[in-house]
Motif scaffolding. Structure first.
Motif, PDB file in Angstrom:
ATOM      1  N   ASP A  90      38.985  56.399  42.211  1.00 47.11           N
ATOM      2  CA  ASP A  90      36.905  55.405  40.951  1.00 47.11           C
ATOM      3  C   ASP A  90      36.816  53.927  42.197  1.00 47.11           C
ATOM      4  OD1 ASP A  90      37.829  57.331  38.949  1.00 47.11           O
ATOM      5  OD2 ASP A  90      38.394  55.597  38.189  1.00 47.11           O
ATOM      6  N   LEU A  91      38.022  53.483  42.500  1.00 42.46           N
ATOM      7  CA  LEU A  91      38.437  52.554  43.510  1.00 42.46           C
ATOM      8  C   LEU A  91      39.189  52.756  44.807  1.00 42.46           C
ATOM      9  CD1 LEU A  91      38.536  49.240  40.888  1.00 42.46           C
ATOM     10  CD2 LEU A  91      36.849  49.773  42.531  1.00 42.46           C
TER      11      LEU A  91
ATOM     12  N   PRO B 153      39.590  42.607  44.590  1.00 47.42           N
ATOM     13  CA  PRO B 153      38.511  43.553  42.972  1.00 47.42           C
ATOM     14  C   PRO B 153      38.248  42.913  42.371  1.00 47.42           C
ATOM     15  CG  PRO B 153      41.857  43.215  43.886  1.00 47.42           C
ATOM     16  CD  PRO B 153      41.291  42.421  44.629  1.00 47.42           C
ATOM     17  N   ASN B 154      37.027  43.363  41.848  1.00 42.93           N
ATOM     18  CA  ASN B 154      36.255  42.127  40.770  1.00 42.93           C
ATOM     19  C   ASN B 154      37.067  43.328  39.268  1.00 42.93           C
ATOM     20  OD1 ASN B 154      34.658  42.193  38.751  1.00 42.93           O
ATOM     21  ND2 ASN B 154      32.912  43.149  39.913  1.00 42.93           N
ATOM     22  N   PRO B 155      37.867  41.421  38.324  1.00 45.72           N
ATOM     23  CA  PRO B 155      38.775  42.095  37.178  1.00 45.72           C
ATOM     24  C   PRO B 155      37.449  42.970  36.156  1.00 45.72           C
ATOM     25  CG  PRO B 155      39.124  39.785  37.862  1.00 45.72           C
ATOM     26  CD  PRO B 155      37.661  40.753  39.082  1.00 45.72           C
ATOM     27  N   SER B 156      36.684  42.886  36.158  1.00 47.49           N
ATOM     28  CA  SER B 156      35.905  42.978  35.291  1.00 47.49           C
ATOM     29  C   SER B 156      35.343  44.861  35.301  1.00 47.49           C
ATOM     30  CB  SER B 156      34.473  42.891  35.220  1.00 47.49           C
ATOM     31  OG  SER B 156      33.154  43.063  36.226  1.00 47.49           O
ATOM     32  N   GLN B 157      35.918  45.270  36.559  1.00 53.92           N
ATOM     33  CA  GLN B 157      35.836  46.663  37.030  1.00 53.92           C
ATOM     34  C   GLN B 157      36.673  47.324  37.161  1.00 53.92           C
ATOM     35  OE1 GLN B 157      33.860  46.779  41.498  1.00 53.92           O
ATOM     36  NE2 GLN B 157      33.693  48.733  41.686  1.00 53.92           N
ATOM     37  N   LYS B 158      37.063  47.759  36.064  1.00 57.86           N
ATOM     38  CA  LYS B 158      38.654  48.411  35.385  1.00 57.86           C
ATOM     39  C   LYS B 158      38.824  49.518  35.910  1.00 57.86           C
ATOM     40  CE  LYS B 158      42.030  49.409  32.079  1.00 57.86           C
ATOM     41  NZ  LYS B 158      42.987  49.471  31.305  1.00 57.86           N
ATOM     42  N   PRO B 159      39.219  50.048  36.587  1.00 60.00           N
ATOM     43  CA  PRO B 159      38.928  51.745  36.685  1.00 60.00           C
ATOM     44  C   PRO B 159      40.658  52.971  36.589  1.00 60.00           C
ATOM     45  CG  PRO B 159      40.334  50.498  38.590  1.00 60.00           C
ATOM     46  CD  PRO B 159      40.201  50.285  37.518  1.00 60.00           C
ATOM     47  N   GLN B 160      39.854  54.144  36.459  1.00 63.46           N
ATOM     48  CA  GLN B 160      41.395  54.932  35.864  1.00 63.46           C
ATOM     49  C   GLN B 160      42.093  55.017  37.005  1.00 63.46           C
ATOM     50  OE1 GLN B 160      41.579  55.932  32.679  1.00 63.46           O
ATOM     51  NE2 GLN B 160      40.180  54.953  32.390  1.00 63.46           N
TER      52      GLN B 160
ATOM     53  N   GLY C 116      33.903  54.343  52.734  1.00 63.17           N
ATOM     54  CA  GLY C 116      34.132  53.656  50.926  1.00 63.17           C
ATOM     55  C   GLY C 116      35.248  52.663  50.268  1.00 63.17           C
ATOM     56  N   PHE C 117      35.972  52.435  51.518  1.00 62.59           N
ATOM     57  CA  PHE C 117      37.097  51.222  51.571  1.00 62.59           C
ATOM     58  C   PHE C 117      36.176  49.828  51.190  1.00 62.59           C
ATOM     59  CE2 PHE C 117      39.962  55.534  52.482  1.00 62.59           C
ATOM     60  CZ  PHE C 117      40.739  55.547  51.284  1.00 62.59           C
TER      61      PHE C 117
END
Length: 141
Positions: A65-66, A78-85, A109-110
């Motif tokens: 995902d990220l 990292p964006n704390p509000s963007q929780k990935p799986q 895409g990294f």
């Protein structure tokens, strides 16, 4: 720390070149270390240890995902509000990633991520990264 896959990468500054027999022994050694670490911390899932592959092949094919590229020459967090799986993190060998490799990973895409002013060893950087990811989003299972 919740890692599911580990892939050693061959990059421009990678110094290790293993023949097939030595690679088999190294893979078995890495697997034993992973098993021992999981036993120590009470995990029942051992990370998959993949054979080494070329950096550009891995960056084009890794699924997450990220995705982050870790380097002291970039800016980003990292964006704390963007929780990935799932998260994939690209960490260079001793000597780091070349500017070309960093640029190519970003084109694949990294997102750039810098851990601060200190340059960490290849063995230390994953622990620091995983600690931050756990602090941001909790456990990955």
């Amino acid at each position: 720390l919740g890692v599911s896959d580990i892939t050693p990468l061959l990059s421009e500054r990678c110094e290790v070149r293993l023949g097939e027999e030595r690679l088999d022994k190294k893979m078995a050694h890495w697997q034993k270390i992973a098993i021992s670490a999981c036993e120590q911390c009470g995990l029942n899932r051992v990370p998959d240890i993949h054979p080494p592959q070329q950096l550009d092949t891995w960056t084009q094919n890794v699924q997450a995902d990220l995705r982050f590229v870790l380097a002291p020459s970039v800016t980003g967090l990292p964006n704390p509000s963007q929780k990935p799986q799932t998260v994939a993190v690209l960490i260079g060998a001793e000597g780091g990633l070349s500017e070309r490799e960093i640029s190519q990973s970003q084109q694949a895409g990294f997102a750039p991520w810098c851990l601060g002013q200190r340059v960490l060893r290849t063995e230390t950087a994953p622990v620091a990264v995983l600690s931050v990811l756990h602090w941001l989003w909790g456990d990955f299972q």
